[in-house]
Design a protein around this motif. Sequence first.
Motif, PDB file in Angstrom:
ATOM      1  N   UNK A   1      -0.216   3.550  -6.282  1.00  0.00           N
ATOM      2  CA  UNK A   1      -0.008   2.194  -5.766  1.00  0.00           C
ATOM      3  C   UNK A   1      -1.298   1.610  -5.186  1.00  0.00           C
ATOM      4  N   UNK A   2      -2.096   2.466  -4.554  1.00  0.00           N
ATOM      5  CA  UNK A   2      -3.367   1.976  -3.997  1.00  0.00           C
ATOM      6  C   UNK A   2      -4.322   1.544  -5.097  1.00  0.00           C
ATOM      7  N   UNK A   3      -4.303   2.314  -6.197  1.00  0.00           N
ATOM      8  CA  UNK A   3      -5.216   2.026  -7.309  1.00  0.00           C
ATOM      9  C   UNK A   3      -4.721   0.866  -8.155  1.00  0.00           C
ATOM     10  N   UNK A   4      -3.410   0.702  -8.253  1.00  0.00           N
ATOM     11  CA  UNK A   4      -2.826  -0.368  -9.082  1.00  0.00           C
ATOM     12  C   UNK A   4      -1.865  -1.225  -8.250  1.00  0.00           C
ATOM     13  N   UNK A   5      -2.375  -2.129  -7.438  1.00  0.00           N
ATOM     14  CA  UNK A   5      -1.514  -2.942  -6.571  1.00  0.00           C
ATOM     15  C   UNK A   5      -0.471  -3.763  -7.328  1.00  0.00           C
ATOM     16  N   UNK A   6      -0.720  -3.996  -8.617  1.00  0.00           N
ATOM     17  CA  UNK A   6       0.203  -4.818  -9.419  1.00  0.00           C
ATOM     18  C   UNK A   6       1.594  -4.204  -9.539  1.00  0.00           C
ATOM     19  N   UNK A   7       1.717  -2.883  -9.335  1.00  0.00           N
ATOM     20  CA  UNK A   7       3.019  -2.225  -9.520  1.00  0.00           C
ATOM     21  C   UNK A   7       3.890  -2.294  -8.261  1.00  0.00           C
ATOM     22  N   UNK A   8       3.382  -2.943  -7.210  1.00  0.00           N
ATOM     23  CA  UNK A   8       4.121  -2.970  -5.945  1.00  0.00           C
ATOM     24  C   UNK A   8       5.297  -3.950  -6.015  1.00  0.00           C
ATOM     25  N   UNK A   9       6.416  -3.461  -6.540  1.00  0.00           N
ATOM     26  CA  UNK A   9       7.630  -4.284  -6.642  1.00  0.00           C
ATOM     27  C   UNK A   9       8.434  -4.218  -5.335  1.00  0.00           C
ATOM     28  N   UNK A  10       9.591  -4.830  -5.335  1.00  0.00           N
ATOM     29  CA  UNK A  10      10.415  -4.917  -4.124  1.00  0.00           C
ATOM     30  C   UNK A  10      10.799  -3.575  -3.534  1.00  0.00           C
ATOM     31  N   UNK A  11      11.241  -2.644  -4.369  1.00  0.00           N
ATOM     32  CA  UNK A  11      11.699  -1.348  -3.848  1.00  0.00           C
ATOM     33  C   UNK A  11      10.534  -0.538  -3.281  1.00  0.00           C
ATOM     34  N   UNK A  12       9.389  -0.637  -3.932  1.00  0.00           N
ATOM     35  CA  UNK A  12       8.204   0.072  -3.432  1.00  0.00           C
ATOM     36  C   UNK A  12       7.777  -0.505  -2.077  1.00  0.00           C
ATOM     37  N   UNK A  13       7.825  -1.821  -1.969  1.00  0.00           N
ATOM     38  CA  UNK A  13       7.434  -2.478  -0.716  1.00  0.00           C
ATOM     39  C   UNK A  13       8.374  -2.077   0.426  1.00  0.00           C
ATOM     40  N   UNK A  14       9.656  -1.951   0.123  1.00  0.00           N
ATOM     41  CA  UNK A  14      10.631  -1.549   1.143  1.00  0.00           C
ATOM     42  C   UNK A  14      10.336  -0.124   1.616  1.00  0.00           C
ATOM     43  N   UNK A  15      10.006   0.756   0.667  1.00  0.00           N
ATOM     44  CA  UNK A  15       9.683   2.141   1.015  1.00  0.00           C
ATOM     45  C   UNK A  15       8.406   2.209   1.875  1.00  0.00           C
TER      46      UNK A  15
END
Length: 441
Positions: free
Chosen positions: A383-397
């Motif tokens: 996630x740090x290397x590819x910020x584009x993958x930060x969807x809703x569920x990842x953000x909640x976690x």
Amino acid sequence: MFENLSDRLERSFKILKGQGKITEINVAETLKDVRRALLDADVNYKTAKEFTEKVKEKALGQDVLNAVKPEQMMVKIVHDELAILMGGTASDINIKGNPAVILMSGLQGSGKTTFSGKLANMLKSKRGKSPLLVAGDVYRPAAIEQLKVLGEQIGVPVYSEEDNKNPVKIAKNAIQYARQYGRDLVIIDTAGRLAIDQQMMDEIESIKNAINPQEILFVVDAMTGQDAVNTAKEFNDRLNFNGVVLTKLDGDTRGGAALSIRSVVDKPIKFVGTGEKLDAIDVFHPERMADRILGMGDVVTLVEKAQEQYDEEEARRLQKKIAKNQFDFNDFINQIQQIKKMGNLKDLASMIPGVGKQIKDLDFDDDAFKGIEAIIRSMTPEERTNPEILNGSRRARIAKGSGTDVQEVNRLIKQFDETRKMMRKMTSGGGKQMMRNMRRR
């Protein structure tokens, strides 16, 4: 620092606002207010009087250009006279000798021991010296222990003789030790007292006469104002020291000691302590301090602090990543670490022209980046290397893992995206040229 004085001087200059020209009447009115501001800042009365007389003489002797407003002219004259009052230019420290010996003097509680560690750290890292710290305070066991802790933190040996209560012999033995073990700089911490007394002055004078140091520094708490100036005079009469160190300058809102001490003892302020950390030490630059007092910031010092943390290879690597739009959260957190190494955030921000006044009532915690770092560290490496993958569920976690909420995570990601766009623009056109210029320095 010096916020109260800065505010008062700004109000004084407003007397000239809207005036078509400088006259004896409006100058007298302005300088009466300036003198009051200086006295309120705990500046020595004689110093304040002589200062305003010099400003008046210069102001009335100047032909004000049509393009320059009287208020602006007065600011310029006061600025130049403030710089002269504080010494004009920076004064270097004498570290020639094998070993060069620096003797620290001052009252108890002035910060001698801590400053000894800071100075050793600075001269080791910036001048390539091999310092030896000497525990010459034989009356306060805690001082010896404190110096040993400081020495361990900065990787500098500490010479002490726990059973010897003769500071003159300790100082002489320490210099011999330095010669034997190849240390080219000796910094001797000495005992302080709660007030000046004959025994204390006799003792430090005996140390001076026995070792003939290259440099004697008088360390004083800047926040003691006029008392600091009086103490400096007493010490100078006995020791004829080479320079002054003002500690705790970051907490001084008045500025009385900094503005008075040079004119009273005719010795330069060489260093200032600007915080508790071991790198919170600066060479004293009178012109830059005059800039800060008059709200003009201190861009030169800010750039110098940035360049101390500047890594040319890292900058090249980062520039390539930015150009390819590959700047990620790993790079972002690395930049935060570099900023934190530069010093106190509020002090850094106040060096930017016009910003100091805006932030004077704001509290800048040294942990201001704590929340941001917690959020980034709660991300997976991917996630740090590819910020584009930060969807809703990842953000909640991530919010749960960092002890924040989703709104804070969203806010950081938005700020990160904006930063990335801005940095990408910087790598094209003028931004590229600026980066090249920095590398040439």
